[in-house]
Motif scaffolding. Sequence first.
Motif, PDB file in Angstrom:
ATOM      1  N   GLU A  41      48.593  24.573  34.443  1.00 18.20           N
ATOM      2  CA  GLU A  41      48.982  24.176  35.794  1.00 18.20           C
ATOM      3  C   GLU A  41      48.961  22.651  35.913  1.00 18.20           C
ATOM      4  O   GLU A  41      48.540  21.960  34.997  1.00 18.20           O
ATOM      5  N   GLY A  62      44.992  21.994  35.687  1.00 18.38           N
ATOM      6  CA  GLY A  62      44.240  22.856  36.612  1.00 18.38           C
ATOM      7  C   GLY A  62      42.990  22.186  37.158  1.00 18.38           C
ATOM      8  O   GLY A  62      42.062  22.858  37.622  1.00 18.38           O
ATOM      9  N   ILE A  63      42.991  20.850  37.143  1.00 18.09           N
ATOM     10  CA  ILE A  63      41.800  20.104  37.550  1.00 18.09           C
ATOM     11  C   ILE A  63      41.396  20.363  38.997  1.00 18.09           C
ATOM     12  O   ILE A  63      40.214  20.473  39.310  1.00 18.09           O
ATOM     13  N   VAL A  64      42.392  20.456  39.875  1.00 11.24           N
ATOM     14  CA  VAL A  64      42.075  20.602  41.298  1.00 11.24           C
ATOM     15  C   VAL A  64      41.226  21.857  41.561  1.00 11.24           C
ATOM     16  O   VAL A  64      40.139  21.765  42.140  1.00 11.24           O
ATOM     17  N   PRO A  65      41.665  23.052  41.105  1.00 17.06           N
ATOM     18  CA  PRO A  65      40.802  24.226  41.344  1.00 17.06           C
ATOM     19  C   PRO A  65      39.474  24.165  40.586  1.00 17.06           C
ATOM     20  O   PRO A  65      38.457  24.682  41.067  1.00 17.06           O
ATOM     21  N   VAL A 116      37.578  21.474  39.980  1.00 20.40           N
ATOM     22  CA  VAL A 116      36.640  20.649  40.766  1.00 20.40           C
ATOM     23  C   VAL A 116      36.222  21.402  42.031  1.00 20.40           C
ATOM     24  O   VAL A 116      35.047  21.410  42.406  1.00 20.40           O
ATOM     25  N   LYS A 117      37.195  22.066  42.650  1.00 24.00           N
ATOM     26  CA  LYS A 117      36.901  22.804  43.884  1.00 24.00           C
ATOM     27  C   LYS A 117      35.859  23.906  43.635  1.00 24.00           C
ATOM     28  O   LYS A 117      34.894  24.048  44.385  1.00 24.00           O
ATOM     29  N   ASN A 165      32.422  22.523  43.046  1.00 20.65           N
ATOM     30  CA  ASN A 165      31.848  22.096  44.324  1.00 20.65           C
ATOM     31  C   ASN A 165      31.392  23.292  45.160  1.00 20.65           C
ATOM     32  O   ASN A 165      30.452  23.189  45.939  1.00 20.65           O
ATOM     33  N   SER A 178      45.066  14.065  32.512  1.00 31.48           N
ATOM     34  CA  SER A 178      44.360  15.036  33.360  1.00 31.48           C
ATOM     35  C   SER A 178      42.874  14.695  33.528  1.00 31.48           C
ATOM     36  O   SER A 178      42.259  15.043  34.530  1.00 31.48           O
ATOM     37  N   ALA A 210      42.583  12.404  36.202  1.00 32.56           N
ATOM     38  CA  ALA A 210      42.765  13.144  37.454  1.00 32.56           C
ATOM     39  C   ALA A 210      41.430  13.650  37.989  1.00 32.56           C
ATOM     40  O   ALA A 210      41.203  13.672  39.200  1.00 32.56           O
ATOM     41  N   VAL A 211      40.534  14.048  37.080  1.00 32.48           N
ATOM     42  CA  VAL A 211      39.206  14.522  37.519  1.00 32.48           C
ATOM     43  C   VAL A 211      38.508  13.412  38.288  1.00 32.48           C
ATOM     44  O   VAL A 211      37.968  13.631  39.380  1.00 32.48           O
ATOM     45  N   VAL A 247      40.171  12.915  41.700  1.00 34.42           N
ATOM     46  CA  VAL A 247      39.833  13.992  42.649  1.00 34.42           C
ATOM     47  C   VAL A 247      38.403  13.790  43.165  1.00 34.42           C
ATOM     48  O   VAL A 247      38.127  13.941  44.354  1.00 34.42           O
ATOM     49  N   GLU A 265      39.260  16.291  50.502  1.00 36.88           N
ATOM     50  CA  GLU A 265      39.162  17.406  49.548  1.00 36.88           C
ATOM     51  C   GLU A 265      40.550  17.999  49.336  1.00 36.88           C
ATOM     52  O   GLU A 265      41.196  18.427  50.303  1.00 36.88           O
ATOM     53  N   ILE A 266      40.970  17.999  48.079  1.00 30.51           N
ATOM     54  CA  ILE A 266      42.278  18.592  47.790  1.00 30.51           C
ATOM     55  C   ILE A 266      42.077  20.093  47.676  1.00 30.51           C
ATOM     56  O   ILE A 266      41.307  20.565  46.838  1.00 30.51           O
ATOM     57  N   LYS A 267      42.760  20.805  48.551  1.00 30.70           N
ATOM     58  CA  LYS A 267      42.448  22.226  48.703  1.00 30.70           C
ATOM     59  C   LYS A 267      42.996  23.110  47.594  1.00 30.70           C
ATOM     60  O   LYS A 267      42.366  24.057  47.169  1.00 30.70           O
ATOM     61  N   ASP A 268      44.192  22.816  47.154  1.00 32.86           N
ATOM     62  CA  ASP A 268      44.779  23.669  46.121  1.00 32.86           C
ATOM     63  C   ASP A 268      45.763  22.878  45.260  1.00 32.86           C
ATOM     64  O   ASP A 268      46.003  21.692  45.494  1.00 32.86           O
ATOM     65  N   MET A 269      46.290  23.565  44.286  1.00 38.43           N
ATOM     66  CA  MET A 269      47.172  22.944  43.307  1.00 38.43           C
ATOM     67  C   MET A 269      48.423  22.360  43.989  1.00 38.43           C
ATOM     68  O   MET A 269      48.896  21.294  43.625  1.00 38.43           O
ATOM     69  N   ARG A 287      49.635  18.555  43.848  1.00 38.74           N
ATOM     70  CA  ARG A 287      50.943  18.157  43.343  1.00 38.74           C
ATOM     71  C   ARG A 287      51.620  17.153  44.286  1.00 38.74           C
ATOM     72  O   ARG A 287      52.379  16.304  43.865  1.00 38.74           O
TER      73      ARG A 287
END
Lengths: 297, 90
Positions: free
Chosen positions: A173, A177-180, A182-183, A186, B48, B51-52, B55, B65-69, B73
């Motif tokens: 992704e 897929g970093i965003v999910p 980290v989420k 958390n 990536s 990116a961590v 974020v 807080e970025i909620k989802d993919m 994007r």
Amino acid sequence: MSETTEQTHRGNTIGFWFFKTFLRFGGLWTAYMLLSGVTLHYWLFDRKAVKSAAAYLKRRFPLNSKVLIRFKVYKLFFSQGKQLIDRIAYISGLVEFDFDFLGQDMLDKVTAEGKGFILLTAHAGNWQLSMTKLNRFNKKIFLVLRSENNKAVKKALNINEESKIFGIISPEEHLGGIVPVVKELNNGNIVSYMGDRPYGFESVEVDFMGSKANFPYGAFAIAAATKVPIVTALASKTGFKSYKVDFTNIIKPEYKGRKNKKNQLSEWVQEYADILNNFFEEYPYQCFLFHDVWEIK
Amino acid sequence: MPEKQNLEEIRQQLKEELIENLSLEDIEPKDIKNDEILFGDDGLGLDSLDAVEIVVFLQRIWGIEIKDMEQGREILVTVDTMANHIYSNA
């Protein structure tokens, strides 16, 4: 016999049905007997699997002749097959196993801190079984898996869309897929990475069984940035119906300054490679890498 | 989070944070264009793992807080897209 891309297709539905039937009516021994023939087939005809297994065995047993290594490939294939059968038997509830669970107190401490943690597994022992031992923490486990591996792992862990225990995050992704990831960390959940496969992340060279090998550092970079610990999971077969599940090796990556991050990451990756090395020294036939990590690109 | 800043101030602070948190060497804030693509071979060339860090610092410093993919994007594209999101959510 391994679970890498090509080999995912080796086990088919009819094969699983045969093993389950043997398990149901004859128990583990009969399933193992069926396995010995199946293993012989792969040992004789699956050159790719033999070659990748030999890459490990030659390093683990450097003084052994080619012929002996070839026989040890059979032993390794058979060992992996037994663990696959054990997994089917355990997940299906057909056979009870004894588990020696190490590191429970340490996991209690980690989970009491509220944040999630990264569970680092590898193709070592029955890593899928170690996951089933984490149910009691009431945390969802998100496996970071490429879609090509999804099917095999979902089957192994009995994961379906409604699963309250397991979830899947695809590293294919956006931004790996970093965003999910980290989420979920958390949210206090567990995110599981394979520590011996890069899966899109960059890798570093470490010393592994006397040679330089490539290991990914993504999980360590995520842990350092999000300030969560890395819990390593190792599940070794110690007897006919017994396993040792070891969560005692916990790494807490924390950058010392912002410079030379890659060097700092390398140190943590080396620490993990040493943990795996020790495991394979103790259990030489429970190394199911089936991937030439020593092939430096 | 500081008092409501204007867009230009947010962009400037974001560039400084990118350089500091990602240890970008030999780059100054003025070298990063507002519409420069952050990730991939074009533009700034971040990956990536960077990116961590982004974020995490968006959350730590800006409370974003970025909620989802899908949202990721849209937001994690350029300094401008991040700044706009911070500005409209401040």
